[in-house]
Design an enzyme around this catalytic site. Sequence first.
Site, PDB file in Angstrom:
ATOM      1  N   SER A  56      32.037  30.431   5.190  1.00 32.59           N
ATOM      2  CA  SER A  56      32.650  28.605   5.194  1.00 32.59           C
ATOM      3  C   SER A  56      32.499  28.217   4.218  1.00 32.59           C
ATOM      4  O   SER A  56      31.836  28.344   3.113  1.00 32.59           O
ATOM      5  CB  SER A  56      32.054  28.321   6.659  1.00 32.59           C
ATOM      6  OG  SER A  56      30.880  27.361   6.258  1.00 32.59           O
ATOM      7  N   ASP A 103      36.599  31.443   5.272  1.00 34.86           N
ATOM      8  CA  ASP A 103      36.581  31.485   7.130  1.00 34.86           C
ATOM      9  C   ASP A 103      36.903  29.230   6.522  1.00 34.86           C
ATOM     10  O   ASP A 103      36.196  28.691   5.929  1.00 34.86           O
ATOM     11  CB  ASP A 103      35.053  31.655   7.762  1.00 34.86           C
ATOM     12  CG  ASP A 103      35.449  30.719   9.658  1.00 34.86           C
ATOM     13  OD1 ASP A 103      36.102  31.398   9.226  1.00 34.86           O
ATOM     14  OD2 ASP A 103      33.757  30.874   9.323  1.00 34.86           O
ATOM     15  N   HIS A 104      38.184  28.973   7.672  1.00 33.17           N
ATOM     16  CA  HIS A 104      38.543  27.665   7.566  1.00 33.17           C
ATOM     17  C   HIS A 104      38.397  27.183   6.406  1.00 33.17           C
ATOM     18  O   HIS A 104      37.633  25.672   6.124  1.00 33.17           O
ATOM     19  CB  HIS A 104      37.282  26.711   8.079  1.00 33.17           C
ATOM     20  CG  HIS A 104      37.128  27.410   9.828  1.00 33.17           C
ATOM     21  ND1 HIS A 104      38.197  27.105  11.255  1.00 33.17           N
ATOM     22  CD2 HIS A 104      35.926  28.126  10.453  1.00 33.17           C
ATOM     23  CE1 HIS A 104      37.473  27.009  12.513  1.00 33.17           C
ATOM     24  NE2 HIS A 104      36.237  28.265  11.913  1.00 33.17           N
ATOM     25  N   GLY A 156      29.522  26.911  17.425  1.00 31.22           N
ATOM     26  CA  GLY A 156      27.806  26.547  18.004  1.00 31.22           C
ATOM     27  C   GLY A 156      27.502  27.063  18.919  1.00 31.22           C
ATOM     28  O   GLY A 156      28.270  28.381  19.622  1.00 31.22           O
ATOM     29  N   HIS A 197      37.860  32.950  17.073  1.00 34.35           N
ATOM     30  CA  HIS A 197      37.052  31.980  16.829  1.00 34.35           C
ATOM     31  C   HIS A 197      35.676  32.144  17.634  1.00 34.35           C
ATOM     32  O   HIS A 197      35.953  31.841  19.311  1.00 34.35           O
ATOM     33  CB  HIS A 197      37.276  31.168  15.853  1.00 34.35           C
ATOM     34  CG  HIS A 197      37.782  31.088  14.308  1.00 34.35           C
ATOM     35  ND1 HIS A 197      37.358  30.937  13.246  1.00 34.35           N
ATOM     36  CD2 HIS A 197      39.044  31.648  14.349  1.00 34.35           C
ATOM     37  CE1 HIS A 197      38.206  30.905  12.402  1.00 34.35           C
ATOM     38  NE2 HIS A 197      39.251  31.351  13.145  1.00 34.35           N
TER      39      HIS A 197
HETATM   40  O1  G3H Z   1      33.514  28.614  11.712  1.00 31.92           O
HETATM   41  C1  G3H Z   1      32.243  28.035  11.733  1.00 31.92           C
HETATM   42  C2  G3H Z   1      30.848  28.963  11.175  1.00 31.92           C
HETATM   43  O2  G3H Z   1      29.826  28.907  11.803  1.00 31.92           O
HETATM   44  C3  G3H Z   1      30.200  27.753   9.840  1.00 31.92           C
HETATM   45  O3  G3H Z   1      29.804  27.850  10.343  1.00 31.92           O
HETATM   46  O4  G3H Z   1      30.111  25.315   8.169  1.00 31.92           O
HETATM   47  O5  G3H Z   1      27.851  25.125   9.360  1.00 31.92           O
HETATM   48  O6  G3H Z   1      28.555  26.987   8.271  1.00 31.92           O
HETATM   49  P1  G3H Z   1      29.307  26.026   8.580  1.00 31.92           P
HETATM   50  P1  13P Z   2      30.207  31.211  16.928  1.00 30.27           P
HETATM   51  O1  13P Z   2      29.922  29.589  16.714  1.00 30.27           O
HETATM   52  O2  13P Z   2      30.839  31.157  17.878  1.00 30.27           O
HETATM   53  O3  13P Z   2      28.949  32.043  16.027  1.00 30.27           O
HETATM   54  O4  13P Z   2      31.420  31.098  15.856  1.00 30.27           O
HETATM   55  C1  13P Z   2      31.955  31.056  14.448  1.00 30.27           C
HETATM   56  C2  13P Z   2      33.297  31.511  14.037  1.00 30.27           C
HETATM   57  O5  13P Z   2      33.857  31.306  14.832  1.00 30.27           O
HETATM   58  C3  13P Z   2      33.211  30.705  12.526  1.00 30.27           C
HETATM   59  O6  13P Z   2      34.822  30.731  11.754  1.00 30.27           O
HETATM   60 ZN    ZN Z   3      35.765  29.345  13.466  1.00 29.19          ZN
END
Ligand code: G3H
Ligand code: 13P
Ligand code: ZN
Length: 313
Positions: free
Chosen positions: A50, A83-84, A182, A214
């Site tokens: 992320s 990711d994102h 989460g 996700h």
């Molecule tokens: O997309 C969500 C993931 O759990 C990433 O979380 O932004 O705290 O690294 P984070």
């Molecule tokens: P969780 O918080 O359910 O593990 O999802 C993670 C996620 O979608 C990361 O992009």
């Molecule tokens: Zn996600």
Amino acid sequence: MPLVNTKKILEGAYWGKYAVGAFNINNMETIQGITAACSKLRSPAILQVSPGAIKYSGPTYLAKLVEAATLTHPDLPLAFHLDHGVSFDICKDCIDKGFTSVMIDGSDLDYEENIYLTKSVVDYAHARGVTVEGELGRISGMEDKINTTSGDSFYTEPAQTEDFVKRTGVDSLAIAIGTSHGVYKFKNKQELRLRFDILEEIQKKIPGFPIVLHGSSSVNQGVVEDINKFGGKIQYAIGIPENVLNEISKTAVCKINIDSDLRLAITATIRKYLIFDHPTEFDPRGYLGMARKAVEMLVSHKIKKILGSENKI
Ligand code: G3H
Ligand code: 13P
Ligand code: ZN
């Protein structure tokens, strides 16, 4: 083998009716635990970071650690995914630094803006052999840029998916059917409801196309209890049941994102190790080594019980 993009990994999952785990990584032990499990069970893997992980560890450390994983497990098809990603610049920077796949998350833009941004990332990425995940609808939960509750979810509109996929050229599509990020995904078990009708409609609109889910942690209650037993305070945490995810993994959902379950497993292990089993210990290799083992066990469990990706390489 060098890092791969997600094209073949997701195609294999689509036609083989299984899903590949996309696990969030932040540090060496997590990468080692995930890749050890995938290598032993002969499952492809997607390691994803992320923007928060990039801020924490730095892109060069993460890229070099992932490179070390490819050298350690030369037979393992491994994709390195953003990711994102929320802007063209973040995606471009990651592509330039060696990521083999990126997500451009334009889900909080209006539809045409999302298409414009996503297509600009696709054009840059595809010219460099990098695959792109787009998002339609909105997955709630705590993230770097999103801070919403499950009530704020906007489900994916199936009618938009075909047009979005055609006009952007994305390689996979993240959808919103009621999962969230989460550990507090639902207020209670009665509220636990996913929109399988939407997933079914989307599959009909874009046959043959890989979908991404996700917010797919299961939030094992035993692990939460362990955390609380050893001084933690995590209450009312509810995830997606494993049997539900296992059914989903047989559909067009080819990539299942998991982060929170890794965090919970690591936290429970370290709390137990330091507070209960080894109160006099102060060598981080002791508890980080146990955390690494816990990650490996968790990922093995996911591959066998949820994803169905064992022996697929
Ligand atoms: O997309 C969500 C993931 O759990 C990433 O979380 O932004 O705290 O690294 P984070
Ligand atoms: P969780 O918080 O359910 O593990 O999802 C993670 C996620 O979608 C990361 O992009
Ligand atoms: Zn996600």
